[in-house]
Design a protein around this motif. Sequence first.
Motif, PDB file in Angstrom:
ATOM      1  N   ASP A  83      88.929   1.927  21.946  1.00 46.51           N
ATOM      2  CA  ASP A  83      87.784   1.510  22.762  1.00 46.51           C
ATOM      3  C   ASP A  83      86.471   1.725  22.021  1.00 46.51           C
ATOM      4  O   ASP A  83      85.554   0.895  22.084  1.00 46.51           O
ATOM      5  CB  ASP A  83      87.785   2.286  24.081  1.00 46.51           C
ATOM      6  CG  ASP A  83      88.974   1.937  24.950  1.00 46.51           C
ATOM      7  OD1 ASP A  83      89.568   0.853  24.717  1.00 46.51           O
ATOM      8  OD2 ASP A  83      89.303   2.730  25.850  1.00 46.51           O
ATOM      9  N   VAL A  84      86.373   2.877  21.328  1.00 49.64           N
ATOM     10  CA  VAL A  84      85.145   3.152  20.569  1.00 49.64           C
ATOM     11  C   VAL A  84      84.958   2.122  19.469  1.00 49.64           C
ATOM     12  O   VAL A  84      83.844   1.630  19.233  1.00 49.64           O
ATOM     13  CB  VAL A  84      85.196   4.582  20.000  1.00 49.64           C
ATOM     14  CG1 VAL A  84      84.052   4.809  19.030  1.00 49.64           C
ATOM     15  CG2 VAL A  84      85.130   5.602  21.124  1.00 49.64           C
ATOM     16  N   ARG A  85      86.052   1.785  18.775  1.00 53.30           N
ATOM     17  CA  ARG A  85      85.949   0.765  17.722  1.00 53.30           C
ATOM     18  C   ARG A  85      85.515  -0.578  18.294  1.00 53.30           C
ATOM     19  O   ARG A  85      84.681  -1.281  17.706  1.00 53.30           O
ATOM     20  CB  ARG A  85      87.286   0.635  17.003  1.00 53.30           C
ATOM     21  CG  ARG A  85      87.620   1.821  16.096  1.00 53.30           C
ATOM     22  CD  ARG A  85      88.766   1.490  15.163  1.00 53.30           C
ATOM     23  NE  ARG A  85      90.002   1.340  15.891  1.00 53.30           N
ATOM     24  CZ  ARG A  85      90.862   2.339  16.102  1.00 53.30           C
ATOM     25  NH1 ARG A  85      90.596   3.550  15.642  1.00 53.30           N
ATOM     26  NH2 ARG A  85      91.976   2.130  16.761  1.00 53.30           N
ATOM     27  N   GLU A  86      86.080  -0.916  19.460  1.00 54.34           N
ATOM     28  CA  GLU A  86      85.683  -2.189  20.072  1.00 54.34           C
ATOM     29  C   GLU A  86      84.223  -2.168  20.506  1.00 54.34           C
ATOM     30  O   GLU A  86      83.499  -3.151  20.350  1.00 54.34           O
ATOM     31  CB  GLU A  86      86.599  -2.467  21.266  1.00 54.34           C
ATOM     32  CG  GLU A  86      88.037  -2.741  20.881  1.00 54.34           C
ATOM     33  CD  GLU A  86      88.929  -2.955  22.094  1.00 54.34           C
ATOM     34  OE1 GLU A  86      88.390  -2.816  23.227  1.00 54.34           O
ATOM     35  OE2 GLU A  86      90.121  -3.256  21.931  1.00 54.34           O
ATOM     36  N   LEU A  87      83.783  -1.022  21.056  1.00 56.53           N
ATOM     37  CA  LEU A  87      82.378  -0.919  21.464  1.00 56.53           C
ATOM     38  C   LEU A  87      81.439  -0.995  20.268  1.00 56.53           C
ATOM     39  O   LEU A  87      80.372  -1.621  20.338  1.00 56.53           O
ATOM     40  CB  LEU A  87      82.165   0.387  22.237  1.00 56.53           C
ATOM     41  CG  LEU A  87      82.787   0.465  23.625  1.00 56.53           C
ATOM     42  CD1 LEU A  87      82.614   1.850  24.213  1.00 56.53           C
ATOM     43  CD2 LEU A  87      82.155  -0.570  24.557  1.00 56.53           C
ATOM     44  N   GLN A  90      81.313  -4.547  19.221  1.00 56.82           N
ATOM     45  CA  GLN A  90      80.506  -5.298  20.180  1.00 56.82           C
ATOM     46  C   GLN A  90      79.021  -5.019  19.986  1.00 56.82           C
ATOM     47  O   GLN A  90      78.192  -5.930  20.044  1.00 56.82           O
ATOM     48  CB  GLN A  90      80.930  -4.931  21.591  1.00 56.82           C
ATOM     49  CG  GLN A  90      80.193  -5.706  22.681  1.00 56.82           C
ATOM     50  CD  GLN A  90      80.648  -5.299  24.071  1.00 56.82           C
ATOM     51  OE1 GLN A  90      81.525  -4.457  24.218  1.00 56.82           O
ATOM     52  NE2 GLN A  90      80.048  -5.889  25.083  1.00 56.82           N
ATOM     53  N   HIS A  91      78.697  -3.733  19.725  1.00 56.64           N
ATOM     54  CA  HIS A  91      77.293  -3.384  19.488  1.00 56.64           C
ATOM     55  C   HIS A  91      76.765  -4.061  18.232  1.00 56.64           C
ATOM     56  O   HIS A  91      75.628  -4.581  18.207  1.00 56.64           O
ATOM     57  CB  HIS A  91      77.166  -1.872  19.369  1.00 56.64           C
ATOM     58  CG  HIS A  91      75.765  -1.410  19.085  1.00 56.64           C
ATOM     59  ND1 HIS A  91      74.745  -1.527  20.009  1.00 56.64           N
ATOM     60  CD2 HIS A  91      75.214  -0.832  17.976  1.00 56.64           C
ATOM     61  CE1 HIS A  91      73.633  -1.050  19.493  1.00 56.64           C
ATOM     62  NE2 HIS A  91      73.892  -0.623  18.260  1.00 56.64           N
ATOM     63  N   LEU A  98      70.815 -10.338  18.272  1.00 65.29           N
ATOM     64  CA  LEU A  98      69.398 -10.080  18.550  1.00 65.29           C
ATOM     65  C   LEU A  98      68.534 -10.334  17.326  1.00 65.29           C
ATOM     66  O   LEU A  98      67.417 -10.875  17.428  1.00 65.29           O
ATOM     67  CB  LEU A  98      69.222  -8.635  19.027  1.00 65.29           C
ATOM     68  CG  LEU A  98      69.748  -8.314  20.426  1.00 65.29           C
ATOM     69  CD1 LEU A  98      69.622  -6.824  20.699  1.00 65.29           C
ATOM     70  CD2 LEU A  98      68.971  -9.107  21.481  1.00 65.29           C
ATOM     71  N   ARG A  99      69.035  -9.955  16.162  1.00 59.59           N
ATOM     72  CA  ARG A  99      68.264 -10.206  14.944  1.00 59.59           C
ATOM     73  C   ARG A  99      68.104 -11.698  14.695  1.00 59.59           C
ATOM     74  O   ARG A  99      67.034 -12.173  14.294  1.00 59.59           O
ATOM     75  CB  ARG A  99      68.948  -9.534  13.752  1.00 59.59           C
ATOM     76  CG  ARG A  99      68.769  -8.026  13.722  1.00 59.59           C
ATOM     77  CD  ARG A  99      69.147  -7.458  12.365  1.00 59.59           C
ATOM     78  NE  ARG A  99      70.559  -7.649  12.088  1.00 59.59           N
ATOM     79  CZ  ARG A  99      71.498  -6.763  12.404  1.00 59.59           C
ATOM     80  NH1 ARG A  99      71.166  -5.633  13.032  1.00 59.59           N
ATOM     81  NH2 ARG A  99      72.749  -6.991  12.118  1.00 59.59           N
TER      82      ARG A  99
END
Length: 631
Positions: A83-87, A90-91, A98-99
């Motif tokens: 989940d952390v890797r996916e987040l 995603q981030h 955004l850039r």
Amino acid sequence: MSEKSANFVPVNDQNLIAVLQAKIAQLTVELADAERKNNSDEQVARMEEFYRKQREDDKAYYEQRLESERLRHKEEVEALRQDVRELKQQHRDEMRQLREESKRISAEQIEEYRRQMQMLNERLAVLDNLAKARELTAEEQKALARFRQSQKYKRSAEQRNLLNRREKEVTREEEKDGWDGSSPGAGNPSDNTADIPADAHAKTNGKKTIRQRKDCRKNVPYTDKPLYVKLEDYYTLPFGAKFVMRNGKIDTWQMRELVRIPEHYEERFYTVARVRTMDGELISTRKRQIPGCCFDTNLIAYTLGEHFVYNKPYRQICIQLKDLGLNMNDSTLGRQIHMVVRYFRKHMSDAWETILKTANYWMIDETPGLVGCEKDGIRSYFKRYFWGIKAKALKLCWFLYENGSRGLKAIKPFLDQFIGFFTTDGYVVYKAYDGKDTPNQIRSACLTHIRRGFVDSMEENRELSYWFIDMIGRLFGLEYEYKKRNLSPERRLKERNRDTAGSTKSLMENIWHRLKEFHDSGYKGCGQLMTKALRYAYNEWKAMETVLKNGAVELSNNLAEQMMRHIKQNLKNSMNIGSEEAALDNAFMYSLIESCRMNNISPVDYVRHLTAELADGKSNKQQILPCFCKI
């Protein structure tokens, strides 16, 4: 002749037999002592072996539990890492997006954003100035500190109620002794703010402090639909009067009031006529909700609820109705109620059974009740049996009454049309579906019934009974963990069949080996109760292993307790079922009540809903079952 020869007495056969018998008795005693000592040594050896195996089993069980917990924790940690890797990914994608979007922003947009930021900064500066102007003075801060300190030691509601009920009342002098000299506005515990008038203001250091009114809307309502009445809806200001103001507004607060609206009954006699339509059809100008019943929807729901849901006899219901102005004897009331139930049963039984047979897992049990029957021209109450079928996945329950029979012919028509697994006790009727002749129906035994036999046998052999009870308790513990983790039937089946110590499969194998050992020995050394428990468990174990074939099958069946709750309550209130037809009505109402309970629906509300839907005649009967309808 010598002296020895003179004293010689010849030994005859009788004397010889007496000597031999005495010798045999002596040898028998010595043999019994030897056997007792040998049995004692063997018993000590068996006890040592038993406790050694128990320690080994416990050690293996807890090692397996630790290993399974470690593997589960490892899986959970790996899932969290994923989940952390996916987040993170995603981030990164969002930041990249955004850039890219920031590159497309024009100079005019940037200037507009700067102008808006400047306006916001100016607004924040104004708000900061207002906040600084409204800061508390030193005196106000001290008063607030005294109030907070006093709140720490005030009495709770429970303490206050206990003190109010004591015989000795607090005198004025005792009340003064508990006063610390602070003003009521500072939070004195002896201050009763409920008695202060609405326009009164407590003074602190010469300044007025405004008490906040309690808003009752923040409290949990006692009813499902509370009504909030506005001031202008119930009060007209008298001529020349004016409201008390506070901070430029009318000083108002909320006051809770619970109102009971007594029910009453009206009796209406309608003049009814027949009408012939253009198609030649004859219709009536007014129809009943249920043919032959003079009750309206609300009265139907009330009387059925009082009798079947709350287990009140007809006589008691008639007394309550009489106090409210409705005079009716118990025979008339019973006739009207059973007319309604038979109407429900006639229209809903087929739909109920059709949906019930779509489930692939049932729980089945039977229980007795007293039913009024005629035998040899004499009417008496006899023990008759009700059957219960529970489809837990559908949240639907169905009770059967087949002339009070407990034989195979009563339940066979339903089981023959069923495809799937079903859980029962060891009643011989269900064993007709244990063979290969019924591949569509697979029976599973109830582990609670198996455990019950060992509970009864604890008086005979506490150690052996406790071993079986403990092993069954571990099985229940595993099932509780599966349920707590909200495992799917497929995942639960996989967990049950793990080849590890302490799993469902290994625990059941340990129980089976112990049962087979006693069975092969002919239950040597077991008492009557223990033999009965072991034999029942051995005969049921083949059906018990069904839980290892389907993850949706449960280990226990509490359907009999649910059925007995209705029937026992009826017997307690002297509500024995009066006839065979009444038994069918009761079975249908038990089905309705239990199905509503499973779906968290009020049975009284459902009866009201069902009456309206059947009177309309346009609803799909399957869609108005308790498991589908939304009330």
